[in-house]
Scaffold this motif. Structure first.
Motif, PDB file in Angstrom:
ATOM      1  N   PRO A  66      16.986  19.386  54.638  1.00  0.00           N
ATOM      2  CA  PRO A  66      17.886  19.019  55.529  1.00  0.00           C
ATOM      3  C   PRO A  66      17.592  20.264  56.641  1.00  0.00           C
ATOM      4  O   PRO A  66      17.298  21.172  56.457  1.00  0.00           O
ATOM      5  CB  PRO A  66      19.297  18.994  55.163  1.00  0.00           C
ATOM      6  CG  PRO A  66      19.241  18.809  53.766  1.00  0.00           C
ATOM      7  CD  PRO A  66      17.810  19.673  53.196  1.00  0.00           C
ATOM      8  N   TRP A 111      22.417  17.670  60.459  1.00  0.00           N
ATOM      9  CA  TRP A 111      22.888  17.734  59.183  1.00  0.00           C
ATOM     10  C   TRP A 111      24.474  18.349  59.315  1.00  0.00           C
ATOM     11  O   TRP A 111      24.506  19.698  59.746  1.00  0.00           O
ATOM     12  CB  TRP A 111      21.938  18.666  58.076  1.00  0.00           C
ATOM     13  CG  TRP A 111      22.675  19.112  56.997  1.00  0.00           C
ATOM     14  CD1 TRP A 111      22.708  20.519  56.516  1.00  0.00           C
ATOM     15  CD2 TRP A 111      22.918  18.444  55.936  1.00  0.00           C
ATOM     16  NE1 TRP A 111      22.884  20.556  55.304  1.00  0.00           N
ATOM     17  CE2 TRP A 111      23.224  19.272  54.905  1.00  0.00           C
ATOM     18  CE3 TRP A 111      22.930  16.935  55.713  1.00  0.00           C
ATOM     19  CZ2 TRP A 111      23.769  18.923  53.300  1.00  0.00           C
ATOM     20  CZ3 TRP A 111      23.354  16.499  54.355  1.00  0.00           C
ATOM     21  CH2 TRP A 111      23.641  17.574  53.359  1.00  0.00           C
ATOM     22  N   ALA A 152      25.088  13.214  57.972  1.00  0.00           N
ATOM     23  CA  ALA A 152      24.049  13.262  58.801  1.00  0.00           C
ATOM     24  C   ALA A 152      24.143  12.423  59.831  1.00  0.00           C
ATOM     25  O   ALA A 152      24.598  11.260  59.916  1.00  0.00           O
ATOM     26  CB  ALA A 152      22.832  13.459  58.170  1.00  0.00           C
TER      27      ALA A 152
END
Length: 443
Positions: A39, A65, A78
């Motif tokens: 991420p 994220w 997200a």
């Protein structure tokens, strides 16, 4: 909640950007399935190429994220900011489904925020109201509720109840200890003060709902008094058919209007008269029902007439309504003087469909006066009103049973419980289902 959900957070259709939200424990795994090795940094937008599990490129877009618990839902979350074409969103949706995620139910993101302690229930309701807000006043009220203004009022009342409950429970639990003999009686004053506050809040309960749902104004009068012409003039457009034929309007026609930042629902309706036409009879019935529930009635009278037709609408008039003598550009008939004599308590104005600026200003002043207030409204939904009424009824019973502290304490406890349910601290599953069912998907 062990499953991970997703949903488009923007409306479908051709757009520059579409946002897809993801929330749940498998959010990081879902991003990996879309081709991200890891991420991005928390709360930082990163440009990434997204791929399907089969390796096909979906889009090149921004990925954000939000690791839990510092996210909207309190879970790992997200957002995918994609190009807004239908094909791109469809491909991203299918890729997330293939990764084992499921589509969110309406309001499920906000429900998770509530269940994870990120929002109180009244704040969650404010999120839905803010999404639906059409006017400045609606947005201000929703933002105030989201920031805790409604919850603070109820918390203050609840704390007062707990103080009174402590007095009563002392009388119940420690009857032989060194406790003042009149300790239960000492609870009377705070309970009476709070009961007065709750009754005042209930008397004001329509204000918050009017801001949220709209202030209702009905134009009533006899056929051919000029109601449809006035309706169109106030709206600034041709929303209703205008003809010289009496009875042309057969149903209630509603249209939104914004006055001083407040939402108004303006209604044109069938002229009120005795008739045997079954369609017109139903139109008159609907007109009377709508007008009876309106916040303000504009009683339009043909000021040039002398036939007494105005009398069939007179029973609907209430003290703060407005009487409008229409066709002010024509010679005044006998009906004008008769109406002034019959309704001396109502505000009377002379108008014509060609000039309504003064009337609009007067309506703006009336709506502002009725909907503004020094305190944040204690009721913005029917759910709040029901809980407030329950708390009031328990306090009334408590006052009547102070000679039996056990009974009074139980009613005070139930009143505090009702006030706590506004914020959702004490709530049933079916209540939560009802609240979040009204949300849009993706929120």
């Amino acid at each position: 909640m062990t499953d991970t959900i997703f949903a488009p957070a923007t409306a479908p259709g051709r757009a520059a950007v579409a946002v897809v939200r993801i929330s749940g424990p498998a959010t990081a795994a879902a991003l990996a399935a879309l081709g991200l090795r890891r991420p991005p940094g928390p709360r930082r937008a990163a440009l990434r190429t997204l791929r399907s599990p089969q390796g096909a490129v979906i889009d090149r877009g921004l990925v954000l994220w939000f690791p839990g618990p510092s996210s909207y839902t309190g879970e790992d979350s997200a957002e995918l900011h994609l190009h807004g074409g239908l094909a791109v969103v469809a491909a991203a949706t299918q890729a997330l489904l293939d990764s084992g995620l499921r589509l969110a139910e309406p309001g499920e993101f906000t429900r998770r925020a509530f269940e994870n302690g990120r929002l109180d229930l009244d704040q969650a309701e404010a999120v839905a109201d803010l999404v639906d807000a059409e006017t400045d006043a609606q947005a201000r009220q929703a933002l105030g509720q989201l920031e805790g203004a409604l919850g603070e009022r109820y918390d203050h009342w609840r704390r007062q109840l707990i103080e009174a409950l402590a007095q009563l429970e002392a009388a119940v639990d420690f009857p032989d200890e060194d406790v003042p003999a009149d300790v239960a009686a000492r609870a009377r004053e705070p309970i009476e003060a709070l009961l007065t506050a709750l009754e005042a809040a209930l008397a004001d309960e329509a204000r918050g709902r009017r801001i949220r749902d709209g202030y209702r104004i009905a134009i009533i009068g006899a056929p051919n008094a000029g109601k449809s012409s006035l309706f169109n003039a106030l709206l600034g457009r041709d929303a209703a058919i205008v003809t010289p034929i009496p009875g042309a309007t057969r149903d209630v026609i509603e249209a939104p209007l914004v006055l001083s930042g407040y939402k108004v629902l303006l209604a044109d309706m069938a002229g009120l008269r005795d008739t045997v036409d079954p369609v017109e009879v139903e139109g008159v019935r609907r007109a009377r029902a709508w007008a009876a529930e309106a916040d303000l009635r504009l009683w339009l009278v043909d000021g040039s007439a002398s036939d007494g037709a105005w009398r069939l609408a007179a029973d609907l008039l209430q003290p703060r309504d407005m009487v409008l003598l229409n066709k002010a550009d024509l010679a005044e008939g006998a009906d004008a003087a008769a109406v002034r004599a019959a309704a001396p308590q109502a505000q009377a104005l002379s108008v014509s469909a060609g000039g309504v600026a003064g009337l609009l200003a007067g309506l703006s002043d009336r709506v502002t006066a009725d909907l503004s207030g020094a305190e944040f409204p204690a009721v913005t939904r029917a759910r709040h009103r029901g809980l407030l009424e329950a708390a009031r009824d328990h306090l009334r019973r408590a006052l009547g049973s102070l000679e039996e502290p056990e009974l009074a304490a139980e009613d005070v406890r139930l009143a505090a419980r009702a006030l706590g349910r506004v914020a959702g601290r004490i709530g049933a599953e079916d209540v939560l289902d009802l609240v979040f069912a009204s949300f849009c998907i993706g929120k």
